[in-house]
Design a protein around this motif. Structure first.
Motif, PDB file in Angstrom:
ATOM      1  N   GLU A  44       1.132   3.561   7.582  1.00  0.00           N
ATOM      2  CA  GLU A  44      -0.172   3.823   8.174  1.00  0.00           C
ATOM      3  C   GLU A  44      -0.349   5.294   8.534  1.00  0.00           C
ATOM      4  O   GLU A  44      -1.432   5.865   8.348  1.00  0.00           O
ATOM      5  N   GLU A  45       0.706   5.921   9.042  1.00  0.00           N
ATOM      6  CA  GLU A  45       0.602   7.334   9.396  1.00  0.00           C
ATOM      7  C   GLU A  45       0.317   8.185   8.168  1.00  0.00           C
ATOM      8  O   GLU A  45      -0.528   9.094   8.206  1.00  0.00           O
ATOM      9  N   LYS A  46       1.019   7.911   7.062  1.00  0.00           N
ATOM     10  CA  LYS A  46       0.814   8.685   5.840  1.00  0.00           C
ATOM     11  C   LYS A  46      -0.575   8.443   5.254  1.00  0.00           C
ATOM     12  O   LYS A  46      -1.223   9.361   4.754  1.00  0.00           O
ATOM     13  N   LEU A  47      -1.040   7.196   5.323  1.00  0.00           N
ATOM     14  CA  LEU A  47      -2.355   6.876   4.785  1.00  0.00           C
ATOM     15  C   LEU A  47      -3.474   7.475   5.624  1.00  0.00           C
ATOM     16  O   LEU A  47      -4.457   8.003   5.096  1.00  0.00           O
ATOM     17  N   GLN A  48      -3.313   7.401   6.942  1.00  0.00           N
ATOM     18  CA  GLN A  48      -4.346   7.911   7.840  1.00  0.00           C
ATOM     19  C   GLN A  48      -4.541   9.409   7.688  1.00  0.00           C
ATOM     20  O   GLN A  48      -5.646   9.923   7.889  1.00  0.00           O
ATOM     21  N   THR A  85      -7.107   3.314   4.924  1.00  0.00           N
ATOM     22  CA  THR A  85      -6.752   2.278   5.894  1.00  0.00           C
ATOM     23  C   THR A  85      -5.792   1.277   5.256  1.00  0.00           C
ATOM     24  O   THR A  85      -6.073   0.748   4.168  1.00  0.00           O
ATOM     25  N   GLY A  86      -4.660   1.028   5.910  1.00  0.00           N
ATOM     26  CA  GLY A  86      -3.700   0.054   5.415  1.00  0.00           C
ATOM     27  C   GLY A  86      -4.105  -1.363   5.782  1.00  0.00           C
ATOM     28  O   GLY A  86      -4.588  -1.615   6.883  1.00  0.00           O
ATOM     29  N   VAL A  87      -3.914  -2.286   4.854  1.00  0.00           N
ATOM     30  CA  VAL A  87      -4.247  -3.695   5.065  1.00  0.00           C
ATOM     31  C   VAL A  87      -2.986  -4.522   4.808  1.00  0.00           C
ATOM     32  O   VAL A  87      -2.319  -4.341   3.778  1.00  0.00           O
ATOM     33  N   PHE A  88      -2.668  -5.453   5.707  1.00  0.00           N
ATOM     34  CA  PHE A  88      -1.430  -6.223   5.639  1.00  0.00           C
ATOM     35  C   PHE A  88      -1.738  -7.716   5.812  1.00  0.00           C
ATOM     36  O   PHE A  88      -1.637  -8.260   6.910  1.00  0.00           O
ATOM     37  N   PHE A 104       6.830  -8.034   8.710  1.00  0.00           N
ATOM     38  CA  PHE A 104       7.092  -7.758  10.125  1.00  0.00           C
ATOM     39  C   PHE A 104       7.871  -6.476  10.431  1.00  0.00           C
ATOM     40  O   PHE A 104       8.269  -6.254  11.572  1.00  0.00           O
ATOM     41  N   LEU A 105       8.123  -5.639   9.465  1.00  0.00           N
ATOM     42  CA  LEU A 105       8.883  -4.415   9.729  1.00  0.00           C
ATOM     43  C   LEU A 105       7.968  -3.361  10.363  1.00  0.00           C
ATOM     44  O   LEU A 105       7.210  -2.688   9.671  1.00  0.00           O
ATOM     45  N   GLU A 106       8.047  -3.242  11.679  1.00  0.00           N
ATOM     46  CA  GLU A 106       7.151  -2.360  12.441  1.00  0.00           C
ATOM     47  C   GLU A 106       7.285  -0.904  12.009  1.00  0.00           C
ATOM     48  O   GLU A 106       6.278  -0.199  11.840  1.00  0.00           O
ATOM     49  N   ASP A 107       8.523  -0.426  11.838  1.00  0.00           N
ATOM     50  CA  ASP A 107       8.740   0.972  11.469  1.00  0.00           C
ATOM     51  C   ASP A 107       8.133   1.296  10.106  1.00  0.00           C
ATOM     52  O   ASP A 107       7.549   2.370   9.914  1.00  0.00           O
ATOM     53  N   LEU A 108       8.293   0.367   9.172  1.00  0.00           N
ATOM     54  CA  LEU A 108       7.761   0.597   7.827  1.00  0.00           C
ATOM     55  C   LEU A 108       6.236   0.612   7.846  1.00  0.00           C
ATOM     56  O   LEU A 108       5.605   1.469   7.216  1.00  0.00           O
ATOM     57  N   ARG A 109       5.646  -0.313   8.591  1.00  0.00           N
ATOM     58  CA  ARG A 109       4.179  -0.323   8.680  1.00  0.00           C
ATOM     59  C   ARG A 109       3.677   0.962   9.344  1.00  0.00           C
ATOM     60  O   ARG A 109       2.689   1.551   8.876  1.00  0.00           O
ATOM     61  N   LYS A 110       4.342   1.388  10.396  1.00  0.00           N
ATOM     62  CA  LYS A 110       3.935   2.615  11.085  1.00  0.00           C
ATOM     63  C   LYS A 110       4.008   3.807  10.134  1.00  0.00           C
ATOM     64  O   LYS A 110       3.103   4.655  10.090  1.00  0.00           O
ATOM     65  N   TYR A 111       5.092   3.879   9.370  1.00  0.00           N
ATOM     66  CA  TYR A 111       5.265   4.963   8.400  1.00  0.00           C
ATOM     67  C   TYR A 111       4.133   4.953   7.373  1.00  0.00           C
ATOM     68  O   TYR A 111       3.517   5.987   7.094  1.00  0.00           O
ATOM     69  N   LYS A 126     -11.164   8.345  -6.588  1.00  0.00           N
ATOM     70  CA  LYS A 126     -11.808   7.209  -7.258  1.00  0.00           C
ATOM     71  C   LYS A 126     -12.520   6.313  -6.247  1.00  0.00           C
ATOM     72  O   LYS A 126     -12.879   5.175  -6.566  1.00  0.00           O
ATOM     73  N   ASP A 127     -12.672   6.822  -5.021  1.00  0.00           N
ATOM     74  CA  ASP A 127     -13.425   6.141  -3.957  1.00  0.00           C
ATOM     75  C   ASP A 127     -12.705   4.950  -3.327  1.00  0.00           C
ATOM     76  O   ASP A 127     -13.332   4.086  -2.718  1.00  0.00           O
ATOM     77  N   PHE A 128     -11.380   4.904  -3.445  1.00  0.00           N
ATOM     78  CA  PHE A 128     -10.630   3.868  -2.740  1.00  0.00           C
ATOM     79  C   PHE A 128     -10.496   4.261  -1.274  1.00  0.00           C
ATOM     80  O   PHE A 128     -10.200   5.409  -0.947  1.00  0.00           O
ATOM     81  N   GLN A 129     -10.706   3.292  -0.392  1.00  0.00           N
ATOM     82  CA  GLN A 129     -10.604   3.536   1.050  1.00  0.00           C
ATOM     83  C   GLN A 129      -9.580   2.641   1.733  1.00  0.00           C
ATOM     84  O   GLN A 129      -9.269   2.833   2.908  1.00  0.00           O
ATOM     85  N   TYR A 130      -9.037   1.663   0.980  1.00  0.00           N
ATOM     86  CA  TYR A 130      -8.097   0.708   1.565  1.00  0.00           C
ATOM     87  C   TYR A 130      -6.891   0.535   0.639  1.00  0.00           C
ATOM     88  O   TYR A 130      -7.039   0.450  -0.580  1.00  0.00           O
ATOM     89  N   GLY A 131      -5.695   0.465   1.251  1.00  0.00           N
ATOM     90  CA  GLY A 131      -4.470   0.200   0.515  1.00  0.00           C
ATOM     91  C   GLY A 131      -3.828  -1.067   1.071  1.00  0.00           C
ATOM     92  O   GLY A 131      -3.633  -1.185   2.281  1.00  0.00           O
ATOM     93  N   ILE A 132      -3.513  -2.018   0.202  1.00  0.00           N
ATOM     94  CA  ILE A 132      -3.022  -3.325   0.640  1.00  0.00           C
ATOM     95  C   ILE A 132      -1.520  -3.445   0.357  1.00  0.00           C
ATOM     96  O   ILE A 132      -1.039  -3.068  -0.709  1.00  0.00           O
ATOM     97  N   PHE A 133      -0.788  -3.999   1.346  1.00  0.00           N
ATOM     98  CA  PHE A 133       0.669  -4.124   1.273  1.00  0.00           C
ATOM     99  C   PHE A 133       1.095  -5.558   1.591  1.00  0.00           C
ATOM    100  O   PHE A 133       0.404  -6.273   2.316  1.00  0.00           O
ATOM    101  N   GLY A 134       2.260  -5.951   1.094  1.00  0.00           N
ATOM    102  CA  GLY A 134       2.790  -7.282   1.352  1.00  0.00           C
ATOM    103  C   GLY A 134       3.773  -7.348   2.497  1.00  0.00           C
ATOM    104  O   GLY A 134       4.456  -8.369   2.668  1.00  0.00           O
TER     105      GLY A 134
END
Length: 240
Positions: free
Chosen positions: A112-116, A121-124, A103-110, A92-100
């Motif tokens: 972003e890796e899956k999205l990439q 692109t993950g947005v925080f 500060f959880l580094e491991d969760l953000r890394k997880y 559907k042409d989405f290029q960005y996923g936004i999250f709330g």
């Protein structure tokens, strides 16, 4: 503007993150995504009735894609289901996923890796901000939320089914993050500047639920399940 979908959890962090995104006008949010426990018809982890999620979405006036999971799900099953759901969003042409996340580094890394892997692109928007300041901003903006789940190891029954206000902030133990970013508590937002009207509900029973995950199962955040917190207080909210 950049076309984006928003990972909606039904709680305060999602609400404040969406508010900020809508104010900034850099991203055009035209889709919400929420994971739902199909066996119990409740929002994953929060234990919130699906009908109250629907009430939020109606007032947000944004389309919602629900990703259904069984009560028990392996890490590999979770990843595959999320991959398929994300692939549909890409179509559907989405290029960005936004999250709330804050500060959880491991969760953000997880995330972003899956999205990439799929070109998203993950947005925080709340990343690395002071959590006490964020909660105070949430309240000052006119948002209203209630706790629906608390970690029984860290908070007692009195903290579940409680409105987020200054007294709530002051009563939190020093060991608990003001936004519950370490999973100490989860919330349901029922009013605020992003909603067209408040959501009516009554407070039902409070129950303590304990979980004993299988040693063969992996949790959906990718860590060893031996580190799981096993007991949670839930407050059932009943739609009016």
């Amino acid at each position: 503007m950049k076309k984006a979908y928003f990972n909606w959890s039904t709680g305060k962090d999602s609400s404040l993150a969406l508010y900020h995104i809508l104010q900034q006008k850099e991203y055009s949010v035209t889709q919400l995504v929420t994971t739902v426990n199909k066996d119990y018809e409740r929002v994953s982890m929060h234990g919130l009735r699906e009908a109250l999620l629907d009430a939020q979405v109606e007032r947000l006036q944004l389309p919602l894609e629900k990703i259904y999971f069984p009560a028990e799900v392996t890490m590999s099953d979770y990843d595959e289901a999320m991959r398929k759901a994300t692939q549909k969003l890409i179509e559907k042409d989405f290029q960005y996923g936004i999250f709330g996340d804050i500060f959880l580094e491991d969760l953000r890394k997880y995330r972003e890796e899956k999205l990439q892997e799929l070109g998203i692109t993950g947005v925080f928007p709340l990343w690395k901000q002071d959590t006490k300041a964020l909660l105070k901003e949430f309240i000052s903006l006119g948002f209203k939320a209630i706790t629906v789940c608390v970690n029984a190891k860290l908070l007692d029954e009195s903290f579940v089914g409680r409105i987020l206000d200054e007294d709530f902030i002051n009563d939190l133990p020093d060991t608990v993050d003001p936004c519950g970013e370490n999973g100490e508590f989860h919330t349901f937002t029922f009013d605020g500047p992003i909603f067209s009207s408040p959501i009516d509900f009554t407070i039902g029973e409070k129950v303590l639920k304990s979980y004993v995950p299988s040693k063969k199962e992996e949790n959906t955040c990718g860590s060893d399940n031996s580190s799981w917190d096993r007991a949670f207080w839930y407050c059932d909210l009943i739609p009016k």
